[in-house]
Design a protein around this motif. Structure first.
Motif, PDB file in Angstrom:
ATOM      1  N   VAL A 481       0.827  -1.202   0.000  1.00 60.83           N
ATOM      2  CA  VAL A 481       0.000   0.000   0.000  1.00 60.83           C
ATOM      3  C   VAL A 481       0.860   1.250   0.000  1.00 60.83           C
ATOM      4  O   VAL A 481       0.535   2.270  -0.616  1.00 60.83           O
ATOM      5  CB  VAL A 481      -0.961  -0.001   1.213  1.00 60.83           C
ATOM      6  CG1 VAL A 481      -1.650   1.348   1.367  1.00 60.83           C
ATOM      7  CG2 VAL A 481      -1.986  -1.112   1.067  1.00 60.83           C
ATOM      8  N   VAL A 482       1.985   1.177   0.656  1.00 59.60           N
ATOM      9  CA  VAL A 482       2.855   2.344   0.788  1.00 59.60           C
ATOM     10  C   VAL A 482       3.270   2.875  -0.575  1.00 59.60           C
ATOM     11  O   VAL A 482       3.328   4.083  -0.805  1.00 59.60           O
ATOM     12  CB  VAL A 482       4.108   1.984   1.618  1.00 59.60           C
ATOM     13  CG1 VAL A 482       5.110   3.121   1.583  1.00 59.60           C
ATOM     14  CG2 VAL A 482       3.707   1.665   3.052  1.00 59.60           C
ATOM     15  N   VAL A 483       3.547   1.975  -1.520  1.00 60.46           N
ATOM     16  CA  VAL A 483       4.096   2.413  -2.800  1.00 60.46           C
ATOM     17  C   VAL A 483       3.064   2.482  -3.916  1.00 60.46           C
ATOM     18  O   VAL A 483       3.385   2.905  -5.019  1.00 60.46           O
ATOM     19  CB  VAL A 483       5.251   1.476  -3.234  1.00 60.46           C
ATOM     20  CG1 VAL A 483       6.400   1.596  -2.284  1.00 60.46           C
ATOM     21  CG2 VAL A 483       4.764   0.038  -3.351  1.00 60.46           C
ATOM     22  N   GLN A 484       1.825   2.072  -3.669  1.00 58.57           N
ATOM     23  CA  GLN A 484       0.811   2.129  -4.717  1.00 58.57           C
ATOM     24  C   GLN A 484       0.508   3.562  -5.122  1.00 58.57           C
ATOM     25  O   GLN A 484       0.382   3.878  -6.299  1.00 58.57           O
ATOM     26  CB  GLN A 484      -0.471   1.419  -4.254  1.00 58.57           C
ATOM     27  CG  GLN A 484      -0.388  -0.086  -4.377  1.00 58.57           C
ATOM     28  CD  GLN A 484      -1.667  -0.770  -3.915  1.00 58.57           C
ATOM     29  OE1 GLN A 484      -2.566  -0.132  -3.374  1.00 58.57           O
ATOM     30  NE2 GLN A 484      -1.741  -2.069  -4.115  1.00 58.57           N
ATOM     31  N   ASP A 485       0.334   4.436  -4.153  1.00 61.57           N
ATOM     32  CA  ASP A 485       0.077   5.848  -4.421  1.00 61.57           C
ATOM     33  C   ASP A 485       0.840   6.633  -3.369  1.00 61.57           C
ATOM     34  O   ASP A 485       0.288   7.094  -2.373  1.00 61.57           O
ATOM     35  CB  ASP A 485      -1.424   6.134  -4.360  1.00 61.57           C
ATOM     36  CG  ASP A 485      -1.765   7.551  -4.808  1.00 61.57           C
ATOM     37  OD1 ASP A 485      -0.833   8.375  -4.896  1.00 61.57           O
ATOM     38  OD2 ASP A 485      -2.937   7.829  -5.064  1.00 61.57           O
ATOM     39  N   GLU A 487       2.242   9.555  -3.080  1.00 68.55           N
ATOM     40  CA  GLU A 487       1.948  10.941  -2.727  1.00 68.55           C
ATOM     41  C   GLU A 487       0.720  11.022  -1.830  1.00 68.55           C
ATOM     42  O   GLU A 487       0.709  11.726  -0.818  1.00 68.55           O
ATOM     43  CB  GLU A 487       1.751  11.775  -3.993  1.00 68.55           C
ATOM     44  CG  GLU A 487       3.029  11.972  -4.803  1.00 68.55           C
ATOM     45  CD  GLU A 487       4.158  12.552  -3.943  1.00 68.55           C
ATOM     46  OE1 GLU A 487       3.889  13.460  -3.124  1.00 68.55           O
ATOM     47  OE2 GLU A 487       5.299  12.080  -4.081  1.00 68.55           O
ATOM     48  N   THR A 488      -0.348  10.305  -2.199  1.00 65.68           N
ATOM     49  CA  THR A 488      -1.556  10.297  -1.365  1.00 65.68           C
ATOM     50  C   THR A 488      -1.246   9.682  -0.010  1.00 65.68           C
ATOM     51  O   THR A 488      -1.709  10.169   1.038  1.00 65.68           O
ATOM     52  CB  THR A 488      -2.679   9.506  -2.058  1.00 65.68           C
ATOM     53  OG1 THR A 488      -2.962  10.105  -3.318  1.00 65.68           O
ATOM     54  CG2 THR A 488      -3.947   9.504  -1.210  1.00 65.68           C
ATOM     55  N   THR A 489      -0.459   8.597  -0.019  1.00 68.81           N
ATOM     56  CA  THR A 489      -0.091   7.939   1.235  1.00 68.81           C
ATOM     57  C   THR A 489       0.685   8.898   2.142  1.00 68.81           C
ATOM     58  O   THR A 489       0.417   8.969   3.351  1.00 68.81           O
ATOM     59  CB  THR A 489       0.765   6.692   0.949  1.00 68.81           C
ATOM     60  OG1 THR A 489       0.007   5.785   0.151  1.00 68.81           O
ATOM     61  CG2 THR A 489       1.162   6.007   2.244  1.00 68.81           C
ATOM     62  N   ARG A 490       1.620   9.622   1.578  1.00 64.83           N
ATOM     63  CA  ARG A 490       2.426  10.548   2.388  1.00 64.83           C
ATOM     64  C   ARG A 490       1.541  11.633   3.029  1.00 64.83           C
ATOM     65  O   ARG A 490       1.693  11.953   4.202  1.00 64.83           O
ATOM     66  CB  ARG A 490       3.511  11.183   1.530  1.00 64.83           C
ATOM     67  CG  ARG A 490       4.406  12.144   2.315  1.00 64.83           C
ATOM     68  CD  ARG A 490       5.511  12.725   1.460  1.00 64.83           C
ATOM     69  NE  ARG A 490       6.544  11.728   1.181  1.00 64.83           N
ATOM     70  CZ  ARG A 490       6.758  11.155   0.006  1.00 64.83           C
ATOM     71  NH1 ARG A 490       5.978  11.480  -1.018  1.00 64.83           N
ATOM     72  NH2 ARG A 490       7.707  10.275  -0.168  1.00 64.83           N
ATOM     73  N   ILE A 491       0.621  12.186   2.253  1.00 63.18           N
ATOM     74  CA  ILE A 491      -0.277  13.219   2.789  1.00 63.18           C
ATOM     75  C   ILE A 491      -1.116  12.665   3.924  1.00 63.18           C
ATOM     76  O   ILE A 491      -1.282  13.294   4.979  1.00 63.18           O
ATOM     77  CB  ILE A 491      -1.171  13.776   1.670  1.00 63.18           C
ATOM     78  CG1 ILE A 491      -0.325  14.541   0.644  1.00 63.18           C
ATOM     79  CG2 ILE A 491      -2.261  14.673   2.237  1.00 63.18           C
ATOM     80  CD1 ILE A 491      -1.080  14.929  -0.604  1.00 63.18           C
ATOM     81  N   THR A 492      -1.653  11.443   3.722  1.00 57.58           N
ATOM     82  CA  THR A 492      -2.502  10.829   4.752  1.00 57.58           C
ATOM     83  C   THR A 492      -1.702  10.538   6.013  1.00 57.58           C
ATOM     84  O   THR A 492      -2.144  10.832   7.134  1.00 57.58           O
ATOM     85  CB  THR A 492      -3.125   9.524   4.215  1.00 57.58           C
ATOM     86  OG1 THR A 492      -3.903   9.822   3.054  1.00 57.58           O
ATOM     87  CG2 THR A 492      -4.018   8.883   5.266  1.00 57.58           C
ATOM     88  N   LEU A 493      -0.510   9.971   5.848  1.00 65.76           N
ATOM     89  CA  LEU A 493       0.302   9.618   7.013  1.00 65.76           C
ATOM     90  C   LEU A 493       0.757  10.871   7.769  1.00 65.76           C
ATOM     91  O   LEU A 493       0.831  10.859   9.010  1.00 65.76           O
ATOM     92  CB  LEU A 493       1.506   8.778   6.590  1.00 65.76           C
ATOM     93  CG  LEU A 493       1.189   7.401   5.979  1.00 65.76           C
ATOM     94  CD1 LEU A 493       2.482   6.619   5.768  1.00 65.76           C
ATOM     95  CD2 LEU A 493       0.223   6.613   6.838  1.00 65.76           C
TER      96      LEU A 493
END
Length: 609
Positions: A481-485, A487-493
């Motif tokens: 999941v970390v690498v699927q999206d 940019e979105t993951t970074r914003i959410t985290l």
């Protein structure tokens, strides 16, 4: 026959009025017989022009030639190979009369005396549909015949009536064709396939009847990248390849989208049907040129057999569909032959999907918890919330039984929200009674939840509603999941970090795909995947990977937890190399909420390594 030409035309119109595609040939033949008698000729014929193949096709004749050979050389005459009379009929616009030449007194005397002559006369009247010559009406007299202008005008009227009948029959046949064929590929459609299988599976027919269900893998990528026009072209090319590659008079149907069914004309067993599927799969794998791109797609194929008189059409197609689903679920590009086990799996899945729709409202969900232990002391430092479903007939189900179905019907987000709210509420209740205040509750998050708008706010709301302080809740996300999206993951985290929520990467090490992101993501914990822990103490390869992950966690200052600790050897190996936290059956199995609170009240698990 009536005596006047007007009555002749009226009689023909009356006969043709009720002609249909099924009766047109017989009706036209009767009309020709009447015209032969009325005009005193020897032969009459009606032919239509097929301009797509540039040929004249026989519709009816009178009298019918005895002993017609097979194939009939007059059935289809191509204009490029035809004699001048036939060739003229391709674009003829006015009646043409051919008479013996020269028409001498000697010739006339020969006819009057009844002697045999080789010469013939002919009248050809075109059938017109607007500006297009759609056919020809012809009359032959063995000898000479003079056609008057009145007769030719009557024949023009009759030819017009015949052209109208021909247009009506063509329209009727086109409608019938469209009713049975797919408009994109020209293959049979679902309706025609079902009718064909109903006949093939009737009692007394030869069997077994095999059905090969084709489903292209990831056609959506072509539609998204090059557009649906390219996707349609790709499907047409594959349909043509199926036509060329199939054996004999095989029925090929397109069910819609990227799904096809092939039904071999001859009975074959499962082994032969599977071999055919493999051969057709290879033919479809060849590249297709579209818009300057050379594209290919793999195909999954399900093979099933039906016995005439025993299995229905729906039985056969259901089995083939189940087989192709098995092929796709195995990674695609597979050929799967239906088995009884597939039927049981499909029955289970359908049961799960049916009851899953109302599982949240029905109160059938509950949480079990897997304790996380410091193996040096036995202290309980965290617990992972694991959803369970009390199924009405199948008992207590683990997530493996229903999460995949939930994702396929877009329920993963709803289930995830329920787990989040319930885990926070139960954990808060334990803390209010003085249990687990030094522990953390870990909650798994699906990919759908992580990219859903408002997810951070929902987590903050669940914590605030239950009075949980920062650092008491940890969300677990998988490495993929970390690498699927990213940019979105970074914003959410980042948003979760600001809210005081801890983040753990679950199943770490299965691909090392998140390594390059660790330095930029707000991650607190790595959980070593159980596949590397299970054989620790006996597999040096697993030990090398675990040691690398331990070193990585130390370098980034991350907490480390080992999953799936089931043996004393694995526990001792982890401790020896600096991994102190673990969960697994050696320490505790997942337990219900009540026992989990009691364990928290005790504060530790007895460990003796």
């Amino acid at each position: 026959m009536p005596e006047s030409l007007d009555l002749v035309v009226t009689s023909v119109a009356t006969q043709l009025m009720g002609a249909t595609s099924a009766t047109a040939k017989d009706v036209c033949q009767n009309v020709l017989a009447d015209l032969v008698a009325y005009f005193g000729v020897d032969v009459s014929f009606l032919r239509r022009n097929d301009h797509t193949i540039r040929a004249s096709v026989l519709v009816a004749e009178w009298p019918v030639r005895p002993g017609i050979p097979d194939p009939d050389p007059l059935a289809v005459v191509y204009f490029t190979d035809a004699d001048p009379v036939f060739a003229m009929a391709e674009h003829q616009k006015e009646p043409v009369v051919f008479r013996p030449e020269p028409a001498t007194d000697d010739y006339q005397r020969t006819i009057n005396e009844g002697r045999q002559v080789a010469a013939t006369s002919m009248a050809c009247v075109p059938l017109l549909s607007g500006e297009v010559t759609s056919g020809v009406l012809g009359f032959v007299k063995f000898g000479d015949r003079n056609w008057t202008d009145a007769e030719l005008n009557a024949l023009k009227a009759i030819a017009s009536l015949l052209a109208q009948v021909q247009a009506r029959v063509d329209a009727e046949e086109q409608l019938r064709y469209l009713a049975d064929h797919d408009d994109l590929t020209g293959l049979y459609n679902r309706r025609a396939l079902l009718n064909h299988l109903d006949v093939r599976l009737a009692d007394g027919q030869p069997g077994p009847v095999s059905a090969l269900f084709f489903d292209l893998d990831r056609l959506k990528a072509i539609n998204d990248y090059l557009g649906h026009t390219a996707g349609d072209w790709f499907i047409r090319v594959l349909a043509e390849r199926l036509r060329r590659s199939a054996d004999g008079p095989t029925v090929i149907a397109r069910l819609g989208g990227d799904e096809f069914v092939v039904v071999p004309a001859t009975p074959m067993d499962a082994e032969a049907a599977e071999a055919l599927a493999v051969r057709l799969q290879a033919a479809l794998r060849e590249r297709v040129a579209i818009d300057g791109e050379m594209l290919t797609r793999t195909v999954s194929i399900g093979v099933a057999l039906g016995m005439p008189g025993h299995d229905s059409t729906s039985d056969l197609l259901r089995r083939a569909d189940q087989a192709v689903l098995t092929a796709k679920n195995s990674g695609g590009n597979q050929v799967a032959v239906f088995t009884d086990d597939m039927s049981l799996e499909n029955e289970f899945r359908n049961d799960i999907e049916l009851h899953l729709q109302t599982v949240v409202e029905s109160g059938a969900l509950l949480l079990h918890y897997l304790p996380e232990v410091d193996m040096r002391t036995g202290d309980i430092v965290a617990m992972e919330a694991l959803v369970r479903w009390q199924h009405p007939t199948r008992g207590l189900l683990t997530p493996d039984s229903f999460i995949g179905v939930a994702e396929s019907i877009n329920m993963a987000g709803e289930l995830g929200r329920w787990v989040l709210r319930t885990a926070c509420a139960e954990f808060a209740a334990w803390r209010s009674r003085g249990h687990g205040k030094e522990s953390v509750v870990r909650i798994n998050v699906s990919p759908v939840q992580l990219v859903t708008e408002g997810f951070v706010e929902s987590v903050k709301g669940a914590m605030a509603d239950n009075g949980l302080p920062p650092g008491s809740v940890c969300l677990e996300i998988t490495e993929t999941v970390v690498v699927q999206d990213i940019e979105t993951t970074r914003i959410t985290l980042d948003g979760l970090k600001e809210a005081g929520v801890l983040v753990a990467i679950d199943d770490f090490g299965t691909g090392y795909s998140a390594l390059s992101q660790l330095k930029s993501l707000p991650v607190d914990t790595l959980k070593i995947d159980r596949s590397f822990v299970r054989e620790l103490g006996s597999d040096p390869g697993d030990l090398a990977i675990v040691r690398a992950i331990i070193a990585l966690a130390e370098a980034f200052g991350l907490e480390l937890v080992a999953e799936g600790v089931e043996t004393r050897a694995a526990a001792l190996t982890l401790l020896r190399h600096g991994c102190h936290r673990a969960q697994g059956f050696l320490l505790s199995r997942p337990i219900a909420a009540g026992p989990m609170e009691s364990l928290l009240a005790k504060g530790r698990i007895d460990v003796d390594f």
